[in-house]
Design a protein around this motif. Structure first.
Motif, PDB file in Angstrom:
ATOM      1  N   LYS A  89       0.823  -1.208   0.000  1.00 48.04           N
ATOM      2  CA  LYS A  89       0.000   0.000   0.000  1.00 48.04           C
ATOM      3  C   LYS A  89       0.857   1.258   0.000  1.00 48.04           C
ATOM      4  CE  LYS A  89      -4.006  -2.095   2.285  1.00 48.04           C
ATOM      5  NZ  LYS A  89      -4.817  -2.130   3.531  1.00 48.04           N
ATOM      6  N   GLU A  90       1.971   1.220   0.771  1.00 49.65           N
ATOM      7  CA  GLU A  90       2.861   2.380   0.831  1.00 49.65           C
ATOM      8  C   GLU A  90       3.440   2.688  -0.545  1.00 49.65           C
ATOM      9  OE1 GLU A  90       3.528   4.479   3.262  1.00 49.65           O
ATOM     10  OE2 GLU A  90       2.110   3.472   4.580  1.00 49.65           O
ATOM     11  N   LYS A  91       3.791   1.642  -1.301  1.00 52.26           N
ATOM     12  CA  LYS A  91       4.417   1.834  -2.602  1.00 52.26           C
ATOM     13  C   LYS A  91       3.436   2.380  -3.627  1.00 52.26           C
ATOM     14  CE  LYS A  91       8.131  -1.590  -2.172  1.00 52.26           C
ATOM     15  NZ  LYS A  91       8.700  -2.859  -2.689  1.00 52.26           N
ATOM     16  N   PRO A  95       3.080  10.576  -2.874  1.00 52.49           N
ATOM     17  CA  PRO A  95       3.553  11.315  -1.697  1.00 52.49           C
ATOM     18  C   PRO A  95       2.461  12.176  -1.066  1.00 52.49           C
ATOM     19  CG  PRO A  95       5.200  11.396  -3.422  1.00 52.49           C
ATOM     20  CD  PRO A  95       3.981  10.758  -4.020  1.00 52.49           C
ATOM     21  N   LEU A  96       1.608  12.789  -1.910  1.00 52.28           N
ATOM     22  CA  LEU A  96       0.535  13.630  -1.373  1.00 52.28           C
ATOM     23  C   LEU A  96      -0.509  12.783  -0.657  1.00 52.28           C
ATOM     24  CD1 LEU A  96      -0.626  16.425  -1.034  1.00 52.28           C
ATOM     25  CD2 LEU A  96      -1.753  16.183  -3.265  1.00 52.28           C
ATOM     26  N   ALA A  98       0.091   9.978   0.849  1.00 53.26           N
ATOM     27  CA  ALA A  98       0.725   9.569   2.104  1.00 53.26           C
ATOM     28  C   ALA A  98       0.665  10.691   3.129  1.00 53.26           C
ATOM     29  CB  ALA A  98       2.179   9.161   1.848  1.00 53.26           C
ATOM     30  N   PHE A  99       0.889  11.924   2.669  1.00 48.52           N
ATOM     31  CA  PHE A  99       0.831  13.069   3.580  1.00 48.52           C
ATOM     32  C   PHE A  99      -0.576  13.268   4.131  1.00 48.52           C
ATOM     33  CE2 PHE A  99      -0.100  17.586   4.265  1.00 48.52           C
ATOM     34  CZ  PHE A  99       0.832  17.893   5.232  1.00 48.52           C
ATOM     35  N   ASN A 100      -1.574  13.220   3.252  1.00 49.61           N
ATOM     36  CA  ASN A 100      -2.955  13.430   3.693  1.00 49.61           C
ATOM     37  C   ASN A 100      -3.417  12.331   4.647  1.00 49.61           C
ATOM     38  OD1 ASN A 100      -3.318  15.813   2.237  1.00 49.61           O
ATOM     39  ND2 ASN A 100      -3.958  14.733   0.388  1.00 49.61           N
ATOM     40  N   LEU A 101      -3.044  11.096   4.361  1.00 49.40           N
ATOM     41  CA  LEU A 101      -3.395   9.995   5.264  1.00 49.40           C
ATOM     42  C   LEU A 101      -2.679  10.144   6.608  1.00 49.40           C
ATOM     43  CD1 LEU A 101      -3.352   6.959   2.797  1.00 49.40           C
ATOM     44  CD2 LEU A 101      -5.353   7.907   3.984  1.00 49.40           C
ATOM     45  N   HIS A 102      -1.440  10.604   6.562  1.00 46.74           N
ATOM     46  CA  HIS A 102      -0.678  10.840   7.792  1.00 46.74           C
ATOM     47  C   HIS A 102      -1.352  11.911   8.643  1.00 46.74           C
ATOM     48  CE1 HIS A 102       2.659  11.560  10.499  1.00 46.74           C
ATOM     49  NE2 HIS A 102       2.780  12.798  10.055  1.00 46.74           N
ATOM     50  N   ARG A 103      -1.782  12.988   8.005  1.00 47.62           N
ATOM     51  CA  ARG A 103      -2.460  14.071   8.743  1.00 47.62           C
ATOM     52  C   ARG A 103      -3.782  13.588   9.324  1.00 47.62           C
ATOM     53  NH1 ARG A 103      -0.747  18.040  10.992  1.00 47.62           N
ATOM     54  NH2 ARG A 103      -2.224  19.610  10.274  1.00 47.62           N
ATOM     55  N   LEU A 104      -4.514  12.781   8.563  1.00 47.82           N
ATOM     56  CA  LEU A 104      -5.786  12.235   9.048  1.00 47.82           C
ATOM     57  C   LEU A 104      -5.537  11.329  10.249  1.00 47.82           C
ATOM     58  CD1 LEU A 104      -8.833  11.855   8.746  1.00 47.82           C
ATOM     59  CD2 LEU A 104      -8.357  10.001   7.124  1.00 47.82           C
ATOM     60  N   ALA A 372       5.724   7.554   8.575  1.00 47.29           N
ATOM     61  CA  ALA A 372       4.785   7.540   7.449  1.00 47.29           C
ATOM     62  C   ALA A 372       5.270   8.381   6.271  1.00 47.29           C
ATOM     63  CB  ALA A 372       3.415   8.034   7.917  1.00 47.29           C
ATOM     64  N   LEU A 373       6.094   9.377   6.536  1.00 49.50           N
ATOM     65  CA  LEU A 373       6.575  10.261   5.477  1.00 49.50           C
ATOM     66  C   LEU A 373       8.059  10.048   5.190  1.00 49.50           C
ATOM     67  CD1 LEU A 373       4.784  13.605   6.484  1.00 49.50           C
ATOM     68  CD2 LEU A 373       4.008  11.846   4.892  1.00 49.50           C
ATOM     69  N   HIS A 374       8.558   8.855   5.497  1.00 53.39           N
ATOM     70  CA  HIS A 374       9.992   8.610   5.354  1.00 53.39           C
ATOM     71  C   HIS A 374      10.472   8.824   3.918  1.00 53.39           C
ATOM     72  CE1 HIS A 374      13.976   6.935   5.787  1.00 53.39           C
ATOM     73  NE2 HIS A 374      13.729   6.094   4.807  1.00 53.39           N
ATOM     74  N   ALA A 375       9.691   8.403   2.942  1.00 52.58           N
ATOM     75  CA  ALA A 375      10.107   8.538   1.547  1.00 52.58           C
ATOM     76  C   ALA A 375      10.390  10.000   1.199  1.00 52.58           C
ATOM     77  CB  ALA A 375       9.036   7.973   0.622  1.00 52.58           C
ATOM     78  N   ALA A 376       9.551  10.907   1.721  1.00 47.38           N
ATOM     79  CA  ALA A 376       9.761  12.335   1.460  1.00 47.38           C
ATOM     80  C   ALA A 376      10.856  12.906   2.350  1.00 47.38           C
ATOM     81  CB  ALA A 376       8.456  13.102   1.682  1.00 47.38           C
TER      82      ALA A 376
END
Length: 390
Positions: A89-91, A95-96, A98-104, A372-376
């Motif tokens: 799922k991460e792959k 990036p956006l 992932a960011f929005n899900l992280h904020r949620l 959660a945002l390691h890739a960025a």
């Protein structure tokens, strides 16, 4: 401290009320249950998920343990999701996304962990068994109070932590490998990310400053960048901020370091009156809506402060002066802003880039592969943009 909101609950067959305070702007809870040491973590977690807040009447240390138990339950990966599934799922997420899900997820986590409530007396004492003395910490955060109030235990622990940081301070590297301590106040972002400070230490001072002019520090916060500039022998600095907490914090740090003759603090929306040969700004790096008090130092809705700084910079620069914009490209890495947009704003503001100093972040999250945002974050670059008038 705003005390216009009132929290009501039933206790002992009576309707009780107290002032409600939330630094994150959470409205008073409608469903409240009295809780004590008999409440299990599983039941507390279920109540919190259902939207029921728990006003704790038992042992304070047990309340802390209950909160820790909620943290473990919130952060525990779902049994339905295997590690392989999560990696897949991460792959597939942008990036956006992932960011929005992280904020949620952050928002949901904060909501659940904020459901354990503590009542604090007007003198900032707590009438629970084994409660610590939090009077000074709460006085620093909220000021003197006339009435008892209720806050979340999570917020209270943040107040206590901020008090400890204020006492011990944060070590900041200055010129010649010397260190000074900056003492952050509650609600003022701590200068724990040293890479942007190192950029201000390395950037060449404009000749116009050396000729005896002044510098501005826009959005000074703790005053750390004004302090760095003063220690780099800039003799006159005006530092601005809109936050009363930041202004009080910066004044205390500057007074403690004996730099009052070099640094003046003003309450202002971005720029003070007049012009300067050097104008430094480290605005919030992410154009998104903050959800807590401290996030205002990280999140800048629609890049308002960044755009305001760029659009007003030309009119406040002396001839041959420079503006130093300190900015991470994390917003670009997660898809919230593009490099082209930033360069466009610089161009439209009548500015040009004469140089850029880059550095990689050194904070722990940049190396945490579970983040959660390691890739960025692993690609993040923090830059000091040297800007002048066209």
């Amino acid at each position: 401290m705003t005390q216009s909101a009132t929290l009501q609950w039933e206790e002992g067959g009576q309707i009780c009320s107290a002032h409600w305070h939330s630094e994150n702007g959470i409205v008073p809870h409608k469903k409240i249950q009295i809780a004590d040491d008999t409440l299990t973590a599983d039941i507390a977690y279920r109540l919190a998920c259902e939207g029921t807040a728990m006003l704790y009447r038992g042992d304070f240390q047990n309340a802390r343990q209950l909160l820790q138990a909620l943290v473990r339950r919130v952060d525990k990966p779902s049994k339905k999701s295997t590690r392989a599934d999560r990696v897949t799922k991460e792959k597939t997420k942008s990036p956006l996304d992932a960011f929005n899900l992280h904020r949620l997820a952050q928002s949901q986590r904060a909501r659940i962990l904020g459901m354990i409530l503590i009542q604090v007396n007007a003198d900032h004492s707590i009438s629970l068994r084994r409660a610590p003395d939090v009077a000074q910490a709460c006085l620093e955060a909220y000021g003197a109070q006339e009435n008892a109030y209720v806050i979340s235990l999570r917020e209270l622990l943040g107040v206590i932590s901020a008090h400890e940081w204020r006492k011990t301070g944060v070590q900041v590297l200055t010129r010649d490998d010397e260190e000074v301590r900056i003492h952050p106040h509650y609600g003022v972002f701590s200068p724990v990310r040293s890479e942007y400070i190192s950029l201000v230490l390395k950037a060449p001072i404009p000749q116009a400053i050396k000729d005896g002019s002044i510098a501005f520090d826009i959005g000074t916060g703790t005053g750390v960048l004004a302090v760095i500039m003063a220690l780099r022998d800039i003799q006159k600095i005006i530092a601005t901020d809109l936050s009363d907490r930041a202004i009080a914090c910066a004044k205390e740090n500057i007074d403690h370091l004996g730099l009052n003759s070099q640094i003046e603090i003003q309450k202002a929306n971005l720029f003070p009156d007049g012009k300067a040969a050097l104008i430094v700004c480290n605005p919030p790096w992410l154009p998104a809506r903050p959800s807590s008090l401290l996030e205002h130092a990280v999140y800048d809705p629609e890049s308002q402060m960044l755009k305001g700084f760029l659009s007003g910079l030309k009119d406040h620069l002396l001839p041959n002066g420079e503006g130093w914009l300190i900015l991470s490209d994390l917003a670009e890495q997660v898809g919230l802003r593009t490099r082209e947009e930033l360069l466009n704003w610089i161009e439209k503001a009548g500015l040009k880039v004469i140089a850029r100093l880059d550095t990689k972040p050194t904070h722990n999250k940049a190396f945490d592969k579970e983040d959660a945002l390691h890739a960025a974050r692993s690609k993040e670059v923090t830059s000091l943009w040297r800007l002048t008038q066209k």
